[in-house]
Design an enzyme around this catalytic site. Sequence first.
Site, mmCIF file in Angstrom:
data_model
loop_
_atom_site.group_PDB
_atom_site.id
_atom_site.type_symbol
_atom_site.label_atom_id
_atom_site.label_comp_id
_atom_site.label_asym_id
_atom_site.label_seq_id
_atom_site.Cartn_x
_atom_site.Cartn_y
_atom_site.Cartn_z
ATOM 1 N N THR A 177 17.292 2.687 3.508
ATOM 2 C CA THR A 177 16.395 2.745 5.308
ATOM 3 C C THR A 177 15.725 1.613 4.508
ATOM 4 O OG1 THR A 177 17.774 3.875 5.492
ATOM 5 C CG2 THR A 177 16.734 3.809 7.210
ATOM 6 N N THR A 228 13.596 8.805 6.927
ATOM 7 C CA THR A 228 14.629 8.126 5.855
ATOM 8 C C THR A 228 14.826 9.209 5.233
ATOM 9 O OG1 THR A 228 14.659 6.908 4.110
ATOM 10 C CG2 THR A 228 12.614 6.933 4.580
HETATM 11 N N1 ASP Z 1 18.658 8.693 5.892
HETATM 12 C C1 ASP Z 1 19.553 7.560 5.684
HETATM 13 C C2 ASP Z 1 21.312 8.115 6.560
HETATM 14 O O1 ASP Z 1 21.451 9.253 6.138
HETATM 15 C C3 ASP Z 1 20.008 7.260 4.429
HETATM 16 C C4 ASP Z 1 18.299 6.788 4.498
HETATM 17 O O2 ASP Z 1 17.298 7.351 4.740
HETATM 18 O O3 ASP Z 1 18.015 6.098 2.784
HETATM 19 O O4 ASP Z 1 22.206 7.219 6.762
#
Ligand code: ASP
Length: 309
Positions: A177, A228
């Site tokens: 992300t 993230t």
């Molecule tokens: N936080 C993001 C989600 O749960 C995923 C990520 O940060 O890689 O959609």
Amino acid sequence: MYSIAIHGGAGTLAKHLFTPEKEKAYQDALALAIAAGDVILKNKGTSLDAVQAAITVLEDCPLFNAGKGAVFTHDKRHEMDASLMEGISLKAGAVAGVSNVKNPIQLARLIMEKSEHVLLCGKGAEDFGRLNKISFEDDAYFFDELRWNQLLQVINEDGAHLDHNVNVEIPDKKFGTVGAVALDVYGNLAAGTSTGGMTNKRWGRVGDSPIIGAGTYANNATCAVSCTGHGEYFIRAVVAYDISCLMEYAGLTLELACKKVVNDKLVKFGGEGGLIAIDTKGNICLPFNSEGMYRAWKTHDTEINTSIF
Ligand code: ASP
């Protein structure tokens, strides 16, 4: 005085799987993104424009799980989420579960500025984007072989996976992300986040990234935050707003607030991940409780710094 920080995702990176070339590719991409934000801030542009510009570069780069590099859903599609927030006005825009939108962060910005809403999702959000002439791309633009293999590994399982946790057997752990936070020369903060979410997600699953207060928050009274990690935990812990609250109501510094939430509360809770944060003095914090987090930062009087582990 100005500062900017970005992330390209947090997760269980295995350092030994990184070749020097691979590490350089990530570091170059991060440097390019932060430079896009830096040039805006240097020329007295706004933190909101800098955040959007940095995230756009990361969305256009297939190395990260956002925009072009978004992971596959169980239905073999891409459903992207993004949000951004401005600290001076507490205005925010967010988009969830959109497909084929080239830059979801641009759509989030449009929602903030051209609609009376904060969060639009799915087809309605896409229609709003079309009405405002944003760019769409066909499915081929978003196809990435590694992401496809990640999906095939887990498609027969029930759960959704953070993209970096899927690749056990593939010695190429791409994930991430993306997000940015910035303080501009006017003293205004902004934050933004963009993601493809989790591999194999279904039922219209939405994580923390488009949820204001969970994945993204900015307030000139305290700080700007972009998160993230495992979104379900970040939503339940209201992570981004929690950092702001600890500063506003308990008088903690940005550093102590970040430590408390990321290395104490989230760890006890089982929430893997990290965040980037910046306060009104330009202090930058980049805490994570995972093995690594792609990140870069710069202030008006420092060079670009990039780091992974
Ligand atoms: N936080 C993001 C989600 O749960 C995923 C990520 O940060 O890689 O959609």
